[in-house]
Design a protein around this motif. Structure first.
Motif, PDB file in Angstrom:
ATOM      1  N   GLY A   1       0.746  -0.825   0.025  1.00  0.00           N
ATOM      2  CA  GLY A   1      -0.167   0.520   0.158  1.00  0.00           C
ATOM      3  C   GLY A   1       0.951   1.355  -0.146  1.00  0.00           C
ATOM      4  O   GLY A   1       0.969   1.959  -0.292  1.00  0.00           O
ATOM      5  N   THR A   2       1.951   1.088   0.468  1.00  0.00           N
ATOM      6  CA  THR A   2       2.948   2.347   0.291  1.00  0.00           C
ATOM      7  C   THR A   2       3.393   2.224  -0.287  1.00  0.00           C
ATOM      8  O   THR A   2       3.700   3.690  -1.082  1.00  0.00           O
ATOM      9  N   LEU A   3       4.162   1.100  -1.349  1.00  0.00           N
ATOM     10  CA  LEU A   3       4.575   1.781  -1.855  1.00  0.00           C
ATOM     11  C   LEU A   3       3.406   2.626  -3.176  1.00  0.00           C
ATOM     12  O   LEU A   3       3.803   3.064  -4.136  1.00  0.00           O
ATOM     13  N   GLU A   4       2.704   1.499  -3.644  1.00  0.00           N
ATOM     14  CA  GLU A   4       0.914   2.040  -4.331  1.00  0.00           C
ATOM     15  C   GLU A   4       1.253   3.646  -4.245  1.00  0.00           C
ATOM     16  O   GLU A   4       1.038   4.483  -5.092  1.00  0.00           O
ATOM     17  N   ARG A   5       0.982   3.848  -3.114  1.00  0.00           N
ATOM     18  CA  ARG A   5       0.286   5.292  -2.940  1.00  0.00           C
ATOM     19  C   ARG A   5       1.825   6.224  -3.140  1.00  0.00           C
ATOM     20  O   ARG A   5       1.416   6.802  -3.387  1.00  0.00           O
TER      21      ARG A   5
ATOM     22  N   PHE B   1       4.383   9.847  -9.719  1.00  0.00           N
ATOM     23  CA  PHE B   1       4.643  10.020 -11.014  1.00  0.00           C
ATOM     24  C   PHE B   1       3.209  10.265 -11.353  1.00  0.00           C
ATOM     25  O   PHE B   1       2.664  11.010 -12.198  1.00  0.00           O
ATOM     26  N   SER B   2       2.339   9.382 -11.606  1.00  0.00           N
ATOM     27  CA  SER B   2       0.586   9.892 -11.444  1.00  0.00           C
ATOM     28  C   SER B   2      -0.352   8.425 -10.808  1.00  0.00           C
ATOM     29  O   SER B   2      -0.290   7.490 -10.933  1.00  0.00           O
ATOM     30  N   GLU B   3      -1.807   9.544 -10.808  1.00  0.00           N
ATOM     31  CA  GLU B   3      -2.547   7.791 -10.843  1.00  0.00           C
ATOM     32  C   GLU B   3      -2.821   7.341 -11.112  1.00  0.00           C
ATOM     33  O   GLU B   3      -3.510   5.928 -11.037  1.00  0.00           O
ATOM     34  N   LYS B   4      -2.723   6.547 -12.278  1.00  0.00           N
ATOM     35  CA  LYS B   4      -2.627   6.009 -13.203  1.00  0.00           C
ATOM     36  C   LYS B   4      -1.282   4.695 -12.921  1.00  0.00           C
ATOM     37  O   LYS B   4      -1.693   3.165 -13.223  1.00  0.00           O
ATOM     38  N   THR B   5      -0.511   5.121 -12.524  1.00  0.00           N
ATOM     39  CA  THR B   5       0.780   4.903 -12.399  1.00  0.00           C
ATOM     40  C   THR B   5       0.122   3.085 -11.524  1.00  0.00           C
ATOM     41  O   THR B   5       0.265   3.342 -10.073  1.00  0.00           O
ATOM     42  N   LYS B   6       0.723   1.775 -11.899  1.00  0.00           N
ATOM     43  CA  LYS B   6       0.278   0.805 -11.011  1.00  0.00           C
ATOM     44  C   LYS B   6       2.159   0.155 -10.479  1.00  0.00           C
ATOM     45  O   LYS B   6       2.948   0.565 -11.068  1.00  0.00           O
ATOM     46  N   THR B   7       1.857  -1.004  -9.127  1.00  0.00           N
ATOM     47  CA  THR B   7       2.969  -0.975  -8.420  1.00  0.00           C
ATOM     48  C   THR B   7       3.099  -2.396  -8.487  1.00  0.00           C
ATOM     49  O   THR B   7       1.948  -2.764  -8.190  1.00  0.00           O
ATOM     50  N   ARG B   8       3.995  -3.097  -8.523  1.00  0.00           N
ATOM     51  CA  ARG B   8       3.760  -4.770  -8.677  1.00  0.00           C
ATOM     52  C   ARG B   8       4.951  -5.338  -8.245  1.00  0.00           C
ATOM     53  O   ARG B   8       6.498  -4.527  -8.667  1.00  0.00           O
ATOM     54  N   LEU B   9       5.510  -6.073  -7.085  1.00  0.00           N
ATOM     55  CA  LEU B   9       6.066  -6.738  -6.992  1.00  0.00           C
ATOM     56  C   LEU B   9       6.563  -7.930  -7.246  1.00  0.00           C
ATOM     57  O   LEU B   9       5.420  -9.052  -7.466  1.00  0.00           O
TER      58      LEU B   9
ATOM     59  N   GLU C   1      11.205  -7.618  -5.720  1.00  0.00           N
ATOM     60  CA  GLU C   1      12.059  -6.214  -6.930  1.00  0.00           C
ATOM     61  C   GLU C   1      10.321  -5.849  -7.245  1.00  0.00           C
ATOM     62  O   GLU C   1       9.379  -5.941  -7.056  1.00  0.00           O
ATOM     63  N   VAL C   2      10.565  -4.500  -6.588  1.00  0.00           N
ATOM     64  CA  VAL C   2       9.282  -3.400  -7.332  1.00  0.00           C
ATOM     65  C   VAL C   2       9.133  -2.855  -8.855  1.00  0.00           C
ATOM     66  O   VAL C   2      10.422  -2.163  -8.992  1.00  0.00           O
ATOM     67  N   ASP C   3       8.247  -3.243  -9.593  1.00  0.00           N
ATOM     68  CA  ASP C   3       7.879  -2.454 -10.833  1.00  0.00           C
ATOM     69  C   ASP C   3       6.634  -1.483 -11.112  1.00  0.00           C
ATOM     70  O   ASP C   3       5.891  -1.519 -10.063  1.00  0.00           O
ATOM     71  N   VAL C   4       7.256  -0.260 -11.777  1.00  0.00           N
ATOM     72  CA  VAL C   4       5.823   0.683 -11.483  1.00  0.00           C
ATOM     73  C   VAL C   4       5.548   0.468 -13.148  1.00  0.00           C
ATOM     74  O   VAL C   4       5.991  -0.105 -13.522  1.00  0.00           O
ATOM     75  N   SER C   5       4.284   0.915 -13.686  1.00  0.00           N
ATOM     76  CA  SER C   5       3.832   0.706 -14.700  1.00  0.00           C
ATOM     77  C   SER C   5       4.359   1.578 -15.887  1.00  0.00           C
ATOM     78  O   SER C   5       4.941   2.437 -15.031  1.00  0.00           O
ATOM     79  N   CYS C   6       5.112   0.672 -16.654  1.00  0.00           N
ATOM     80  CA  CYS C   6       6.375   2.056 -17.571  1.00  0.00           C
ATOM     81  C   CYS C   6       4.975   3.263 -18.008  1.00  0.00           C
ATOM     82  O   CYS C   6       3.935   3.485 -17.617  1.00  0.00           O
TER      83      CYS C   6
ATOM     84  N   GLY D   1       3.503  -0.914 -23.591  1.00  0.00           N
ATOM     85  CA  GLY D   1       5.267  -1.727 -24.027  1.00  0.00           C
ATOM     86  C   GLY D   1       5.718  -0.800 -25.016  1.00  0.00           C
ATOM     87  O   GLY D   1       5.464   0.139 -26.007  1.00  0.00           O
ATOM     88  N   CYS D   2       7.303  -0.225 -24.203  1.00  0.00           N
ATOM     89  CA  CYS D   2       7.483   0.854 -25.992  1.00  0.00           C
ATOM     90  C   CYS D   2       9.426   0.798 -25.653  1.00  0.00           C
ATOM     91  O   CYS D   2       9.861  -0.618 -24.332  1.00  0.00           O
ATOM     92  N   ARG D   3      10.312   1.433 -25.589  1.00  0.00           N
ATOM     93  CA  ARG D   3      11.744   1.314 -25.894  1.00  0.00           C
ATOM     94  C   ARG D   3      12.104   1.346 -24.223  1.00  0.00           C
ATOM     95  O   ARG D   3      13.065   0.832 -24.142  1.00  0.00           O
ATOM     96  N   VAL D   4      11.765   1.845 -23.801  1.00  0.00           N
ATOM     97  CA  VAL D   4      11.823   2.384 -22.141  1.00  0.00           C
ATOM     98  C   VAL D   4      11.725   0.558 -21.920  1.00  0.00           C
ATOM     99  O   VAL D   4      12.871   0.913 -20.558  1.00  0.00           O
ATOM    100  N   CYS D   5      10.599   0.817 -21.639  1.00  0.00           N
ATOM    101  CA  CYS D   5      10.140  -0.167 -20.659  1.00  0.00           C
ATOM    102  C   CYS D   5      10.675  -2.047 -21.031  1.00  0.00           C
ATOM    103  O   CYS D   5      10.357  -2.631 -21.186  1.00  0.00           O
ATOM    104  N   LYS D   6      11.343  -2.181 -22.233  1.00  0.00           N
ATOM    105  CA  LYS D   6      11.482  -2.711 -23.369  1.00  0.00           C
ATOM    106  C   LYS D   6      10.203  -3.982 -23.650  1.00  0.00           C
ATOM    107  O   LYS D   6      10.583  -5.144 -23.779  1.00  0.00           O
ATOM    108  N   GLY D   7       9.669  -2.909 -24.073  1.00  0.00           N
ATOM    109  CA  GLY D   7       7.914  -3.994 -24.129  1.00  0.00           C
ATOM    110  C   GLY D   7       7.322  -4.925 -23.589  1.00  0.00           C
ATOM    111  O   GLY D   7       6.140  -5.417 -23.767  1.00  0.00           O
ATOM    112  N   THR D   8       7.736  -4.621 -22.172  1.00  0.00           N
ATOM    113  CA  THR D   8       7.474  -5.230 -20.508  1.00  0.00           C
ATOM    114  C   THR D   8       6.623  -4.831 -20.703  1.00  0.00           C
ATOM    115  O   THR D   8       5.617  -5.293 -19.218  1.00  0.00           O
ATOM    116  N   GLY D   9       6.109  -2.995 -20.151  1.00  0.00           N
ATOM    117  CA  GLY D   9       5.456  -2.699 -19.602  1.00  0.00           C
ATOM    118  C   GLY D   9       5.334  -2.323 -18.866  1.00  0.00           C
ATOM    119  O   GLY D   9       4.656  -1.146 -17.291  1.00  0.00           O
TER     120      GLY D   9
END
Ligand code: PHE
Length: 346
Positions: A233-237, A243-251, A264-269, A276-284
């Motif tokens: 919850g803390t990471l998501e908040r 970033f923005s309210e749209k940003t998702k967090t995944r562990l 490891e913590v990822d955020v949606s690109c 999927g784009c160049r920055v996230c190497k297509g993974t999102g």
């Protein structure tokens, strides 16, 4: 002495004065001339007038008349000169002091913050608003705080001098901000809620995403009843605020000796919103942090009761967050101090 001689001398004086007038250009030369002809003691004309008494009586009237005439003439001429010198001086002063209020002013170059500092402060503000305090720790750190007390076993590869800068046998440049977890727990009792931003050092070769010196921000929360859900919850908040309210967090499950379980913590690109784009190497997704529940072994080092307290910790790269926030693809830009780059941030 005859009157005509006397008058002759007066006329010569008059001519001398007229030719001298040309060289009167300022107050100084004007006063010099005035003194030379008219001064009470030694003025050339004054001296002539003093001689009046020595003339034969019948010549005195004529001599006196001419002398007075010349005196008036000299005085008049000096007066006129004075007026024109005054006018000229005033004109000069006006020209010298002229002020063109329509000229553009001198633009003052003010300094501004480095992009990494801007982002560090943004991160600090978000955590401060959630009730955290900002702590500090040494960059030259003992291997005890950097490894031992963080549950790294003796032969762990991270201790290798090929990865870590050694200052002395048991003294290194800290490889992460996690030693501040231990230092903080040593000096305060739960509830603990801190973050610690700072510089860290690893023997990495320079490339667009690596630098031997970079920045992390550590977070530690210890209290009664803290769960993995609080961590998530803390990471998501935090990521939504940052970033923005749209940003998702995944562990994703991962391993660090000082947390259990670890992730490891990822955020949606932030560039393609996860498509999927160049920055996230297509993974999102983009990896931004390491995280986990504080390993109970750590409580042994700081005399916390592991039956009573649980906590979470995470650590992320400030450089990484800055690259993502500003869409920059080269970490070296932060350290080259090229004003053309730095001036784009304020
Ligand atoms: N210190 C870890 C690193 O540098 C990150 C981390 C911090 C992981 C806190 C878990 C908990 O990679």
């Amino acid at each position: 002495m005859s009157s005509s001689d006397g008058i002759g001398r007066l006329r010569a004086l008059e001519q001398q004065f007229e030719s001298e007038c040309v060289s009167i250009v300022d107050h100084r030369s004007l006063e010099d001339t005035r003194a030379r002809y008219l001064s009470r003691k030694s003025g050339l004309l004054t001296i002539e007038l003093q001689n009046l008494g020595k003339l034969p009586k019948e010549q005195r009237a004529e001599f006196g008349r001419v002398a007075n005439q010349i005196k008036l003439k000299i005085e008049g001429a000096l007066e006129t000169l004075q007026t024109s010198i005054d006018r000229r001086e005033k004109q000069k002063t006006l020209e010298r002091e002229a002020l063109d209020v329509t000229l553009p002013g001198n633009r003052r170059r003010t300094g501004h913050r480095h992009p990494l500092t801007i982002i560090r402060k943004e991160i600090e503000d978000i955590f401060i608003s959630m009730g955290y305090t900002v702590e500090d720790g040494p960059e030259v750190e003992s291997t005890y705080y950097n490894f031992e007390a963080l549950n790294f076993p003796a032969g762990h590869p991270a201790r290798d001098p090929r990865d870590t800068f050694y200052v002395a046998d048991n003294l290194i440049l800290r490889t992460h901000t996690s030693p501040v977890q231990v230092r903080t727990m040593e000096k305060m009792q739960p509830p603990v809620r801190i973050i610690c931003p700072g510089r860290v050092f690893r023997r990495d070769a320079l490339d667009p995403t690596h630098s031997p010196m970079f920045h992390q921000v550590e977070c530690l929360l210890v209290d009664e009843g803290v769960t993995f859900a609080d961590l998530k919850g803390t990471l998501e908040r935090f990521h939504k605020e940052f970033f923005s309210e749209k940003t998702k967090t995944r562990l994703r499950p991962s391993f660090f000796p000082f947390v259990e379980p670890g992730a490891e913590v990822d955020v949606s690109c932030v560039f393609c919103d996860g498509s999927g784009c160049r920055v996230c190497k297509g993974t999102g997704w983009v990896e931004v942090m390491g995280a986990g529940m504080v390993h109970p072994n750590l409580y042994g080092f700081v005399n916390y009761d592991p039956e009573k307290y649980t906590g979470f910790a995470f650590g992320g790269g400030i450089d990484r967050y800055t690259l993502l926030k500003y869409n920059i693809n080269e970490i070296q830009l932060f350290f080259q101090n090229d004003l053309r780059f730095l001036e784009q941030f304020s």
